[in-house]
Write a protein that holds these residues in place. Structure first.
Motif, PDB file in Angstrom:
ATOM      1  N   UNK A 134     -24.450 -25.858  89.892  1.00 54.65           N
ATOM      2  CA  UNK A 134     -23.835 -26.795  90.296  1.00 54.65           C
ATOM      3  C   UNK A 134     -23.488 -27.771  89.059  1.00 54.65           C
ATOM      4  N   UNK A 135     -22.836 -28.827  89.121  1.00 57.27           N
ATOM      5  CA  UNK A 135     -22.329 -29.812  88.084  1.00 57.27           C
ATOM      6  C   UNK A 135     -22.231 -31.019  88.744  1.00 57.27           C
ATOM      7  N   UNK A 136     -22.757 -32.191  88.412  1.00 57.60           N
ATOM      8  CA  UNK A 136     -22.322 -33.556  88.857  1.00 57.60           C
ATOM      9  C   UNK A 136     -21.098 -34.312  87.952  1.00 57.60           C
ATOM     10  N   UNK A 137     -20.059 -34.586  88.583  1.00 60.41           N
ATOM     11  CA  UNK A 137     -19.070 -35.235  87.769  1.00 60.41           C
ATOM     12  C   UNK A 137     -19.444 -36.721  87.572  1.00 60.41           C
ATOM     13  N   UNK A 138     -18.639 -37.143  86.441  1.00 59.17           N
ATOM     14  CA  UNK A 138     -18.533 -38.945  86.616  1.00 59.17           C
ATOM     15  C   UNK A 138     -17.866 -39.232  87.831  1.00 59.17           C
ATOM     16  N   UNK A 139     -17.696 -40.679  87.959  1.00 57.96           N
ATOM     17  CA  UNK A 139     -16.888 -41.131  89.164  1.00 57.96           C
ATOM     18  C   UNK A 139     -15.264 -40.456  88.836  1.00 57.96           C
ATOM     19  N   UNK A 140     -14.873 -40.061  89.929  1.00 57.92           N
ATOM     20  CA  UNK A 140     -13.431 -39.685  89.881  1.00 57.92           C
ATOM     21  C   UNK A 140     -12.481 -40.619  90.473  1.00 57.92           C
ATOM     22  N   UNK A 141     -12.872 -41.377  91.611  1.00 58.16           N
ATOM     23  CA  UNK A 141     -11.821 -42.328  92.219  1.00 58.16           C
ATOM     24  C   UNK A 141     -12.337 -43.744  91.978  1.00 58.16           C
ATOM     25  N   UNK A 142     -11.443 -44.557  92.437  1.00 55.80           N
ATOM     26  CA  UNK A 142     -11.606 -46.000  92.323  1.00 55.80           C
ATOM     27  C   UNK A 142     -12.304 -46.385  93.681  1.00 55.80           C
ATOM     28  N   UNK A 143     -12.640 -47.684  93.493  1.00 56.15           N
ATOM     29  CA  UNK A 143     -13.587 -48.417  94.760  1.00 56.15           C
ATOM     30  C   UNK A 143     -12.313 -48.437  95.874  1.00 56.15           C
ATOM     31  N   UNK A 144     -11.102 -48.738  95.543  1.00 52.06           N
ATOM     32  CA  UNK A 144      -9.940 -48.853  96.473  1.00 52.06           C
ATOM     33  C   UNK A 144      -9.840 -47.512  97.182  1.00 52.06           C
ATOM     34  N   UNK A 145      -9.692 -46.790  96.434  1.00 53.80           N
ATOM     35  CA  UNK A 145      -9.500 -45.292  97.160  1.00 53.80           C
ATOM     36  C   UNK A 145     -10.842 -44.905  97.960  1.00 53.80           C
ATOM     37  N   UNK A 146     -11.996 -45.157  97.390  1.00 55.84           N
ATOM     38  CA  UNK A 146     -13.052 -44.884  98.253  1.00 55.84           C
ATOM     39  C   UNK A 146     -13.035 -45.769  99.505  1.00 55.84           C
ATOM     40  N   UNK A 147     -12.591 -47.032  99.571  1.00 54.68           N
ATOM     41  CA  UNK A 147     -12.504 -47.489 100.779  1.00 54.68           C
ATOM     42  C   UNK A 147     -11.543 -46.898 101.824  1.00 54.68           C
ATOM     43  N   UNK A 176      -8.928 -38.737  82.346  1.00 57.85           N
ATOM     44  CA  UNK A 176      -9.214 -38.580  81.089  1.00 57.85           C
ATOM     45  C   UNK A 176     -10.748 -37.690  81.297  1.00 57.85           C
ATOM     46  N   UNK A 177     -11.010 -37.307  82.414  1.00 60.32           N
ATOM     47  CA  UNK A 177     -12.291 -36.481  82.596  1.00 60.32           C
ATOM     48  C   UNK A 177     -12.026 -34.897  82.460  1.00 60.32           C
ATOM     49  N   UNK A 178     -12.720 -34.356  82.024  1.00 62.01           N
ATOM     50  CA  UNK A 178     -12.468 -32.956  81.462  1.00 62.01           C
ATOM     51  C   UNK A 178     -13.932 -32.300  81.593  1.00 62.01           C
ATOM     52  N   UNK A 179     -13.990 -30.947  81.601  1.00 63.65           N
ATOM     53  CA  UNK A 179     -15.143 -30.210  81.572  1.00 63.65           C
ATOM     54  C   UNK A 179     -15.374 -29.791  80.253  1.00 63.65           C
ATOM     55  N   UNK A 180     -16.614 -30.189  79.693  1.00 63.74           N
ATOM     56  CA  UNK A 180     -16.895 -29.773  78.353  1.00 63.74           C
ATOM     57  C   UNK A 180     -17.647 -28.433  78.367  1.00 63.74           C
ATOM     58  N   UNK A 181     -17.990 -28.093  77.099  1.00 65.13           N
ATOM     59  CA  UNK A 181     -18.650 -26.737  77.080  1.00 65.13           C
ATOM     60  C   UNK A 181     -20.220 -27.125  77.720  1.00 65.13           C
ATOM     61  N   UNK A 182     -20.670 -28.358  77.337  1.00 68.78           N
ATOM     62  CA  UNK A 182     -22.159 -28.534  77.908  1.00 68.78           C
ATOM     63  C   UNK A 182     -22.146 -28.511  79.389  1.00 68.78           C
ATOM     64  N   UNK A 183     -21.103 -29.163  80.093  1.00 71.71           N
ATOM     65  CA  UNK A 183     -20.907 -28.992  81.504  1.00 71.71           C
ATOM     66  C   UNK A 183     -20.744 -27.682  82.049  1.00 71.71           C
ATOM     67  N   UNK A 184     -19.879 -26.901  81.292  1.00 71.48           N
ATOM     68  CA  UNK A 184     -19.731 -25.429  81.756  1.00 71.48           C
ATOM     69  C   UNK A 184     -21.256 -24.682  81.711  1.00 71.48           C
ATOM     70  N   UNK A 185     -21.987 -24.893  80.591  1.00 77.03           N
ATOM     71  CA  UNK A 185     -23.379 -24.318  80.344  1.00 77.03           C
ATOM     72  C   UNK A 185     -24.304 -24.641  81.586  1.00 77.03           C
TER      73      UNK A 185
END
Length: 278
Positions: free
Chosen positions: A22-35, A6-15
Motif C-alpha cells: 500500500x501507499x499513502x498519497x499526499x492530499x489529492x483534492x481541495x477542501x471545496x471538493x471534499x465538502x 503536480x503529484x506523481x509516483x516516485x521510485x521511492x513511492x513504488x518501492x
C-alpha cells in the motif's frame, strides 16, 4: 476536477508499494471538493439520484441498525460528484504507475459511511480483515488496486483503515472475503498463521488523502468512537487487459459483460470506464 496535477509516483513511492502492498498519497483534492463529496454522501443516503441512473441493487436501502456500516456500490451511476472523483485521470495515473500498466479502468466504486458510536461499545461498524481479491476471483489478474479517499481527518479513533504490511506477498488466502465479519480478533487468529508476519499499520489520513492498496493486501477497520460519521469514497481499479475467468467465483460485475460472458472477455465497456491511458 480539482485534483492536483503536480503529484506523481516516485521510485521511492513504488518501492514502498511493492514492499508493503500500500501507499499513502499526499492530499489529492481541495477542501471545496471534499465538502462537495460530503454533501454527495448526504444526498445519496437521502435517496437522491442525478440523471436517469440507478444503483445495481435498486434504490438505496439503509441498514436496519443505524450503527451499521453503510455501503453503496457503484455510486458513480447515480451521483455526479462520485463519478467525477472515481474516474479522475490523476487518480488513474497514480494507480497506473503503481500497477505498472498502460491503462486503468474502474472496476467499481464504494461509498462508505461508518456511523459514530461515541461512548457505546460495539463492533457492529467494524470491517473485517479481508483481501479485496477474495471477492474478485473472476478477474484474470490480481494486479488491481483500491483507492480509499478520506473525506475527513481519519485515524484509529474514528475507525480508520488498517493494513497488514507485506500481506500482498502471501497470495490469495482461501475464503478471505470477510469484509462483513466484524470480529477482528478472530479473523487475525485465522489469517496470522505460521510463516506470515502480521504487521498492522494504521492508515492515518488527512482529509483529501488516499490509501492505494494492492488487491491482495489484507486490511480492515475498527470502531468509530467519535460522535461524527466517518465518510469515504473508494475506487477499485484494474490494470490493462483484465478479463473474465469462468468457473471460479461469481461477481455482480460479470453481469455487465452481457447475457453470455465468455472466458477471456475483457472488462472493457461503458460499465468499466477508462480513467487513464498512456
Amino acid at each position: 476536477m480539482e485534483t492536483s496535477s503536480t503529484i506523481s509516483i516516485t521510485e521511492k513511492d513504488l518501492e514502498i508499494y511493492r514492499e508493503k502492498g500500500y501507499w499513502i498519497s499526499p492530499k489529492l483534492i481541495s477542501d471545496e471538493r471534499i465538502e462537495k463529496l460530503r454533501q454527495a454522501h448526504e444526498r445519496i443516503w437521502r435517496g437522491e439520484i442525478d440523471g436517469d441512473g440507478y444503483t445495481r441493487n435498486g434504490l438505496v436501502n439503509l441498514p436496519d441498525d443505524p450503527l451499521k456500516l453503510r455501503k453503496l456500490d457503484n455510486g458513480w451511476w447515480i451521483n455526479d460528484e462520485i463519478r467525477d472523483i472515481v474516474t479522475d485521470p490523476l487518480i488513474g495515473q497514480l494507480a497506473a504507475d503503481l500497477m505498472e500498466t498502460d491503462e486503468v479502468r474502474l472496476w467499481h466504486d464504494q461509498v462508505l459511511y461508518k456511523p459514530g458510536l461515541a461512548d457505546q461499545v460495539s463492533d457492529i461498524g467494524n470491517v473485517g480483515w479481508h483481501q479485496d481479491f477474495g471477492y474478485w476471483q473472476c478477474s484474470s489478474t490480481t494486479n488491481m488496486v483500491t483507492v480509499w479517499l478520506a473525506l475527513q481527518d481519519t485515524d484509529l479513533n474514528n475507525g480508520g483503515m488498517m493494513s497488514i504490511a507485506g500481506s500482498h506477498k502471501w497470495g490469495l488466502i482461501p475464503e478471505s472475503n470477510t469484509f462483513f465479519d466484524t470480529n477482528l480478533a478472530s479473523l487475525k487468529n485465522r489469517y496470522a498463521t505460521e510463516g506470515k508476519e502480521w504487521i498492522e499499520e494504521p492508515c492515518i489520513l488527512k482529509a483529501g488523502q488516499a490509501s492505494f492498496h494492492h488487491a491482495l493486501t489484507f486490511h480492515g477497520s475498527g470502531p468509530n468512537q467519535t460522535n461524527d460519521p466517518r465518510l469515504s469514497v473508494v475506487a477499485h481499479l484494474m490494470s490493462k487487459g483484465t478479463a473474465f475467468r469462468t468457473g471460479v467465483q461469481w461477481h455482480p460485475n460479470v453481469t455487465h459483460l452481457g447475457p453470455r460472458p465468455y472466458d477471456g472477455q475483457l472488462f472493457a465497456n461503458d460499465y468499466f470506464p477508462v480513467l487513464y491511458k498512456r
